[in-house]
Write a protein that holds these residues in place. Structure first.
Motif, PDB file in Angstrom:
ATOM      1  N   ARG A  24      74.843 -20.571  54.449  1.00 14.42           N
ATOM      2  CA  ARG A  24      74.295 -21.975  54.553  1.00 14.42           C
ATOM      3  C   ARG A  24      73.151 -21.973  55.546  1.00 14.42           C
ATOM      4  NH1 ARG A  24      74.087 -27.325  56.082  1.00 14.42           N
ATOM      5  NH2 ARG A  24      73.965 -28.721  54.107  1.00 14.42           N
ATOM      6  N   ASP A  25      73.335 -21.283  56.633  1.00 17.10           N
ATOM      7  CA  ASP A  25      72.437 -21.346  57.774  1.00 17.10           C
ATOM      8  C   ASP A  25      71.161 -20.152  57.718  1.00 17.10           C
ATOM      9  OD1 ASP A  25      74.085 -19.376  58.358  1.00 17.10           O
ATOM     10  OD2 ASP A  25      73.842 -19.538  60.481  1.00 17.10           O
ATOM     11  N   VAL A  26      71.245 -19.593  56.535  1.00 12.65           N
ATOM     12  CA  VAL A  26      70.205 -18.474  56.299  1.00 12.65           C
ATOM     13  C   VAL A  26      69.148 -18.848  55.407  1.00 12.65           C
ATOM     14  CG1 VAL A  26      69.730 -16.196  55.618  1.00 12.65           C
ATOM     15  CG2 VAL A  26      71.858 -16.766  56.918  1.00 12.65           C
ATOM     16  N   VAL A  27      67.896 -18.521  55.643  1.00 13.37           N
ATOM     17  CA  VAL A  27      66.792 -18.943  54.598  1.00 13.37           C
ATOM     18  C   VAL A  27      66.268 -17.551  54.517  1.00 13.37           C
ATOM     19  CG1 VAL A  27      64.549 -20.065  54.315  1.00 13.37           C
ATOM     20  CG2 VAL A  27      66.221 -21.238  55.885  1.00 13.37           C
ATOM     21  N   ASP A  28      66.215 -17.407  52.944  1.00  9.36           N
ATOM     22  CA  ASP A  28      65.290 -16.143  52.519  1.00  9.36           C
ATOM     23  C   ASP A  28      63.684 -16.449  52.115  1.00  9.36           C
ATOM     24  OD1 ASP A  28      67.255 -14.391  52.433  1.00  9.36           O
ATOM     25  OD2 ASP A  28      67.714 -14.262  50.194  1.00  9.36           O
ATOM     26  N   ILE A  29      62.678 -15.949  52.888  1.00  7.11           N
ATOM     27  CA  ILE A  29      61.413 -16.408  52.824  1.00  7.11           C
ATOM     28  C   ILE A  29      60.825 -14.920  51.935  1.00  7.11           C
ATOM     29  CG2 ILE A  29      59.170 -16.743  53.882  1.00  7.11           C
ATOM     30  CD1 ILE A  29      61.051 -18.749  54.331  1.00  7.11           C
ATOM     31  N   TRP A  30      60.336 -15.128  50.885  1.00  3.42           N
ATOM     32  CA  TRP A  30      59.817 -14.307  50.057  1.00  3.42           C
ATOM     33  C   TRP A  30      58.409 -14.257  50.261  1.00  3.42           C
ATOM     34  CZ3 TRP A  30      62.284 -10.625  46.936  1.00  3.42           C
ATOM     35  CH2 TRP A  30      63.737 -10.753  46.889  1.00  3.42           C
ATOM     36  N   ARG A  31      57.622 -13.351  50.504  1.00  2.00           N
ATOM     37  CA  ARG A  31      56.284 -13.094  50.593  1.00  2.00           C
ATOM     38  C   ARG A  31      55.728 -12.573  49.512  1.00  2.00           C
ATOM     39  NH1 ARG A  31      54.579 -10.411  55.994  1.00  2.00           N
ATOM     40  NH2 ARG A  31      55.968  -9.122  55.342  1.00  2.00           N
ATOM     41  N   GLY A 210      69.600 -20.667  61.097  1.00  2.00           N
ATOM     42  CA  GLY A 210      70.005 -19.875  62.218  1.00  2.00           C
ATOM     43  C   GLY A 210      69.557 -18.320  61.775  1.00  2.00           C
ATOM     44  N   GLU A 211      69.125 -18.100  60.769  1.00  2.00           N
ATOM     45  CA  GLU A 211      68.567 -16.463  60.403  1.00  2.00           C
ATOM     46  C   GLU A 211      67.276 -16.913  59.424  1.00  2.00           C
ATOM     47  OE1 GLU A 211      69.792 -12.338  58.828  1.00  2.00           O
ATOM     48  OE2 GLU A 211      71.344 -13.770  59.313  1.00  2.00           O
ATOM     49  N   ILE A 212      66.326 -15.974  59.603  1.00  2.00           N
ATOM     50  CA  ILE A 212      65.058 -16.130  58.685  1.00  2.00           C
ATOM     51  C   ILE A 212      65.083 -14.739  58.161  1.00  2.00           C
ATOM     52  CG2 ILE A 212      62.891 -16.321  57.942  1.00  2.00           C
ATOM     53  CD1 ILE A 212      63.960 -18.957  58.916  1.00  2.00           C
ATOM     54  N   ARG A 213      65.522 -14.316  56.697  1.00  2.00           N
ATOM     55  CA  ARG A 213      65.563 -13.119  56.106  1.00  2.00           C
ATOM     56  C   ARG A 213      64.192 -13.061  55.257  1.00  2.00           C
ATOM     57  NH1 ARG A 213      71.165 -12.168  53.267  1.00  2.00           N
ATOM     58  NH2 ARG A 213      70.179 -13.120  51.673  1.00  2.00           N
ATOM     59  N   TRP A 214      63.294 -12.103  55.640  1.00  2.00           N
ATOM     60  CA  TRP A 214      61.889 -11.832  55.210  1.00  2.00           C
ATOM     61  C   TRP A 214      62.102 -11.146  53.882  1.00  2.00           C
ATOM     62  CZ3 TRP A 214      57.212 -14.245  55.536  1.00  2.00           C
ATOM     63  CH2 TRP A 214      56.813 -14.971  56.985  1.00  2.00           C
ATOM     64  N   ARG A 215      61.593 -11.263  52.848  1.00  2.00           N
ATOM     65  CA  ARG A 215      61.536 -10.182  51.450  1.00  2.00           C
ATOM     66  C   ARG A 215      60.041 -10.183  50.921  1.00  2.00           C
ATOM     67  NH1 ARG A 215      66.792  -8.885  49.975  1.00  2.00           N
ATOM     68  NH2 ARG A 215      68.538 -10.211  50.726  1.00  2.00           N
ATOM     69  N   ASP A 216      59.831  -9.073  50.627  1.00  2.00           N
ATOM     70  CA  ASP A 216      58.464  -8.836  50.132  1.00  2.00           C
ATOM     71  C   ASP A 216      58.601  -8.792  48.332  1.00  2.00           C
ATOM     72  OD1 ASP A 216      56.797  -8.870  52.260  1.00  2.00           O
ATOM     73  OD2 ASP A 216      57.452  -6.784  52.923  1.00  2.00           O
ATOM     74  N   TYR A 217      57.693  -9.346  47.832  1.00  4.76           N
ATOM     75  CA  TYR A 217      57.771  -9.333  46.338  1.00  4.76           C
ATOM     76  C   TYR A 217      56.507  -8.833  45.843  1.00  4.76           C
ATOM     77  CZ  TYR A 217      58.028 -10.731  41.515  1.00  4.76           C
ATOM     78  OH  TYR A 217      58.212 -10.724  40.103  1.00  4.76           O
ATOM     79  N   ALA A 218      56.201  -7.894  45.118  1.00  4.01           N
ATOM     80  CA  ALA A 218      55.125  -7.204  44.601  1.00  4.01           C
ATOM     81  C   ALA A 218      55.114  -7.356  43.062  1.00  4.01           C
ATOM     82  CB  ALA A 218      54.999  -5.842  44.900  1.00  4.01           C
ATOM     83  N   SER A 219      55.389  -6.420  42.365  1.00  2.00           N
ATOM     84  CA  SER A 219      55.530  -6.590  41.008  1.00  2.00           C
ATOM     85  C   SER A 219      56.805  -6.703  40.341  1.00  2.00           C
ATOM     86  CB  SER A 219      54.954  -5.270  40.292  1.00  2.00           C
ATOM     87  OG  SER A 219      55.591  -4.003  40.517  1.00  2.00           O
ATOM     88  N   GLY A 220      57.940  -6.529  41.181  1.00  2.00           N
ATOM     89  CA  GLY A 220      59.237  -6.908  41.140  1.00  2.00           C
ATOM     90  C   GLY A 220      60.075  -7.123  42.414  1.00  2.00           C
ATOM     91  N   LEU A 221      61.503  -7.500  42.062  1.00  2.00           N
ATOM     92  CA  LEU A 221      61.988  -7.854  43.369  1.00  2.00           C
ATOM     93  C   LEU A 221      62.548  -6.652  44.132  1.00  2.00           C
ATOM     94  CD1 LEU A 221      64.823 -10.221  41.539  1.00  2.00           C
ATOM     95  CD2 LEU A 221      62.613 -10.962  42.837  1.00  2.00           C
ATOM     96  N   SER A 222      62.455  -6.905  45.600  1.00  2.00           N
ATOM     97  CA  SER A 222      62.904  -6.102  46.482  1.00  2.00           C
ATOM     98  C   SER A 222      64.316  -5.918  46.615  1.00  2.00           C
ATOM     99  CB  SER A 222      61.989  -6.153  47.888  1.00  2.00           C
ATOM    100  OG  SER A 222      60.680  -6.216  47.818  1.00  2.00           O
ATOM    101  N   LEU A 223      64.838  -5.231  45.552  1.00  2.00           N
ATOM    102  CA  LEU A 223      66.423  -5.118  45.629  1.00  2.00           C
ATOM    103  C   LEU A 223      67.049  -3.916  46.544  1.00  2.00           C
ATOM    104  CD1 LEU A 223      66.937  -5.893  41.956  1.00  2.00           C
ATOM    105  CD2 LEU A 223      66.808  -7.393  43.812  1.00  2.00           C
TER     106      LEU A 223
END
Length: 223
Positions: A24-31, A210-223
């Protein structure tokens, strides 16, 4: 800002992408790189909204951002992107009925930011650093939030902070704009530092994430 989160200093998760593990204290930020996405998953209402943009490139970027939002949100909801039905509050903020997932989208030029949280309202904003835009922003911001000595970047940073707070609160922009201290009642905002050319901000209800998790999105999800 009380905190500044730099994308370069935080790892982007590229393995074991498990949305249900998001605390609950984490946010995923997709770029999102909008130039890498072919707009293909959007509703008729979103297509109609795109027609309000004068330039075709802006219409395509808007639809690309909505395609990315649907694909990312679908990975959390565990449904197909086209199955997602958005509802909207009185000021036009989208949400999904009866879902624990909260999200917000902002795009500028070729870049979009999408914030995902669990059961906590969120707002995100992005702007390109521009002297012309900064002059307009300064005229709209409350005098107590911006001074004569502020640089172009500092003014843009103030603006995205204000917009992120307004979006988190589910409100709309209205002139005159309220001072930041009013918007921060019950909410917190922090800078998202990821580019020399753009500024971003994240706002959530309550204390800073509490935490920011950066994720990169291009043509598909960064799994």
């Amino acid at each position: 800002f009380s905190r500044s989160i730099a994308a370069e200093l935080l790892p982007t998760t590229r393995c074991a992408f498990m949305p249900n593990s998001l605390r609950r204290d984490v946010v995923d930020i997709w770029r999102v790189d909008l130039e890498s996405i072919a707009p293909c998953e959007y509703s008729l209402a979103e297509q109609e909204c795109a027609r309000k943009f004068r330039r075709e490139i802006d219409r395509q970027r808007f639809l690309a951002s909505r395609t990315a939002l649907r694909r990312i949100l679908a990975s959390y909801l565990q449904v197909a992107p086209r199955e997602i039905v958005f509802s909207y509050n009185a000021c036009g903020k989208p949400f999904v009925e009866n879902s624990e997932w909260q999200f917000n989208l902002s795009h500028c030029r070729t870049v979009a930011l999408i914030a995902m949280t669990r059961n906590i309202v969120v707002g995100v904003d992005i702007e390109k650093v521009s002297e012309a835009r900064a002059r307009r922003m300064k005229n709209l911001l409350s005098p107590e939030d911006v001074g004569e000595g502020f640089s172009t970047r500092e003014i843009c940073e103030r603006w995205v902070r204000l917009e992120a707070l307004i979006k988190a609160r589910g409100e709309g922009l209205s002139v005159p704009l309220p001072p930041m201290r009013v918007l921060e009642s019950g909410y917190s905002a922090q800078a998202l530092v990821f580019s020399d050319d753009f500024v971003g901000a994240l706002a959530i209800a309550g204390e800073n994430a509490g935490e920011i998790r950066w994720r990169d999105y291009a043509s598909g999800l960064s799994l």
